[in-house]
Design a protein around this motif. Structure first.
Motif, PDB file in Angstrom:
ATOM      1  N   ASN A 103      -0.638  -1.922  -4.572  1.00 41.52           N
ATOM      2  CA  ASN A 103       0.155  -1.867  -5.793  1.00 41.52           C
ATOM      3  C   ASN A 103       0.937  -3.169  -5.927  1.00 41.52           C
ATOM      4  OD1 ASN A 103       1.017  -0.272  -8.054  1.00 41.52           O
ATOM      5  ND2 ASN A 103       3.021  -0.146  -7.085  1.00 41.52           N
ATOM      6  N   ASP A 129       1.799   6.617   0.996  1.00 40.37           N
ATOM      7  CA  ASP A 129       0.627   5.836   0.639  1.00 40.37           C
ATOM      8  C   ASP A 129       0.370   5.882  -0.864  1.00 40.37           C
ATOM      9  OD1 ASP A 129       0.081   5.141   3.271  1.00 40.37           O
ATOM     10  OD2 ASP A 129      -1.178   6.902   3.609  1.00 40.37           O
ATOM     11  N   CYS A 130      -0.105   4.757  -1.396  1.00 36.45           N
ATOM     12  CA  CYS A 130      -0.521   4.703  -2.795  1.00 36.45           C
ATOM     13  C   CYS A 130      -1.733   5.599  -2.983  1.00 36.45           C
ATOM     14  CB  CYS A 130      -0.913   3.271  -3.176  1.00 36.45           C
ATOM     15  SG  CYS A 130       0.467   2.247  -3.688  1.00 36.45           S
ATOM     16  N   ASP A 131      -1.782   6.227  -4.118  1.00 40.26           N
ATOM     17  CA  ASP A 131      -2.979   6.940  -4.525  1.00 40.26           C
ATOM     18  C   ASP A 131      -3.103   6.742  -6.038  1.00 40.26           C
ATOM     19  OD1 ASP A 131      -1.332   8.834  -5.856  1.00 40.26           O
ATOM     20  OD2 ASP A 131      -1.295  10.136  -4.108  1.00 40.26           O
ATOM     21  N   ALA A 132      -4.136   7.292  -6.634  1.00 37.00           N
ATOM     22  CA  ALA A 132      -4.407   7.053  -8.055  1.00 37.00           C
ATOM     23  C   ALA A 132      -3.281   7.571  -8.949  1.00 37.00           C
ATOM     24  CB  ALA A 132      -5.734   7.686  -8.451  1.00 37.00           C
ATOM     25  N   THR A 133      -2.572   8.599  -8.510  1.00 29.11           N
ATOM     26  CA  THR A 133      -1.471   9.145  -9.312  1.00 29.11           C
ATOM     27  C   THR A 133      -0.217   8.302  -9.168  1.00 29.11           C
ATOM     28  OG1 THR A 133      -2.366  11.369  -9.045  1.00 29.11           O
ATOM     29  CG2 THR A 133      -0.068  11.200  -9.720  1.00 29.11           C
ATOM     30  N   ARG A 134       0.140   7.977  -7.935  1.00 29.48           N
ATOM     31  CA  ARG A 134       1.375   7.218  -7.679  1.00 29.48           C
ATOM     32  C   ARG A 134       1.246   5.746  -8.085  1.00 29.48           C
ATOM     33  NH1 ARG A 134       1.315  10.156  -2.553  1.00 29.48           N
ATOM     34  NH2 ARG A 134       2.970  11.716  -2.637  1.00 29.48           N
ATOM     35  N   CYS A 135       0.075   5.188  -7.946  1.00 25.64           N
ATOM     36  CA  CYS A 135      -0.152   3.760  -8.197  1.00 25.64           C
ATOM     37  C   CYS A 135      -1.374   3.587  -9.103  1.00 25.64           C
ATOM     38  CB  CYS A 135      -0.375   3.025  -6.879  1.00 25.64           C
ATOM     39  SG  CYS A 135       0.887   3.305  -5.638  1.00 25.64           S
ATOM     40  N   GLY A 138      -6.285  -0.366  -3.601  1.00 26.47           N
ATOM     41  CA  GLY A 138      -5.256   0.363  -2.857  1.00 26.47           C
ATOM     42  C   GLY A 138      -3.935  -0.371  -2.714  1.00 26.47           C
ATOM     43  N   ASP A 196       8.563   7.591  -2.620  1.00 19.85           N
ATOM     44  CA  ASP A 196       8.486   8.929  -3.200  1.00 19.85           C
ATOM     45  C   ASP A 196       9.925   9.330  -3.519  1.00 19.85           C
ATOM     46  OD1 ASP A 196       8.652  11.781  -3.463  1.00 19.85           O
ATOM     47  OD2 ASP A 196       6.699  11.960  -2.503  1.00 19.85           O
ATOM     48  N   LYS A 224       0.827  -1.205   0.000  1.00 16.58           N
ATOM     49  CA  LYS A 224       0.000   0.000   0.000  1.00 16.58           C
ATOM     50  C   LYS A 224       0.861   1.255   0.000  1.00 16.58           C
ATOM     51  CE  LYS A 224      -3.993  -2.024   2.284  1.00 16.58           C
ATOM     52  NZ  LYS A 224      -4.973  -1.910   3.365  1.00 16.58           N
ATOM     53  N   LYS A 225       2.187   1.064   0.046  1.00 14.21           N
ATOM     54  CA  LYS A 225       3.096   2.217   0.053  1.00 14.21           C
ATOM     55  C   LYS A 225       4.107   2.073  -1.078  1.00 14.21           C
ATOM     56  CE  LYS A 225       2.803   3.253   4.954  1.00 14.21           C
ATOM     57  NZ  LYS A 225       2.304   4.604   4.892  1.00 14.21           N
TER      58      LYS A 225
END
Length: 192
Positions: free
Chosen positions: A36, A22-28, A34, A14, A10-11
């Motif tokens: 990756n 934390d993963c989000d729609a942009t990063r993952c 949730g 950066d 989930k992480k």
């Protein structure tokens, strides 16, 4: 017993801060619920080669052998036998349960095993082996040695990480940092 896609997280790192976030729609963008996932396609598959300077009869025999081993009639059986070392690599081997059931799988276990492989191969985050000079040294010498030392209780996790970093830096410097970066980018299809 069952098979599944390699664990996810989930992480993610950066790059700007060097911290896990934390993963989000942009990063993952390919995360599932949730998480990756980045399945590892270790070893990348088998290859065969024939020496161009070999006698024509040897070339033909080599071609005939490689052709035979890769035709569906033979390869669809070979992937179901553990001692061959082959994993499924054709769509027919991933979709047709019959050879797997003949080899002793239950329908449920065949669906589970082949489903995990398909999910891994189709994951947009799938990672393959490192394809740069020194890969065997990075992974097969330095990483394997330090991991074995850690698992044997000879060194701490922190010492293992430091030793791997030192070993990898030595290899990178020997091959040339910029050359390694360029070759790595090329292996990923990155042109800039």
């Amino acid at each position: 017993m069952g098979a599944t896609v390699m664990m996810g997280t989930k992480k993610v790192l950066d790059k700007a801060t060097g911290k896990l976030v934390d993963c989000d729609a942009t990063r993952c963008p390919h995360a599932i619920d949730g998480i990756n996932y980045s399945p590892f396609a270790a070893f990348g598959g088998w290859t065969g080669g024939i020496n161009a300077k070999a006698d024509d009869k040897v070339k033909q025999a080599g071609y005939d052998f490689l052709s035979y081993m890769n035709q569906a009639a033979q390869s669809n059986v070979d992937v179901t036998i553990g001692w061959t070392g082959y994993n499924p690599y054709r769509n027919s081997q991933l979709d047709n349960l019959e050879p797997w059931i003949k080899a002793g799988f239950t329908e449920e276990s065949a669906k589970n095993y082949l489903g995990a492989i398909k999910d891994s191969l189709n994951n947009p985050n799938m990672a393959s082996d490192l394809k740069i000079p020194g890969t065997a040294e990075y992974q097969g010498v330095v990483l394997d040695r330090e991991l074995a030392r850690f698992l044997a209780g000879e060194i701490t996790a922190e010492e293992a990480v430091a030793n791997v970093e030192t070993g990898w830096e030595e290899i990178t410097e020997r091959f040339g940092r910029d050359e390694q970066k360029n070759l790595y980018k090329s292996s990923l299809g990155i042109t800039n």
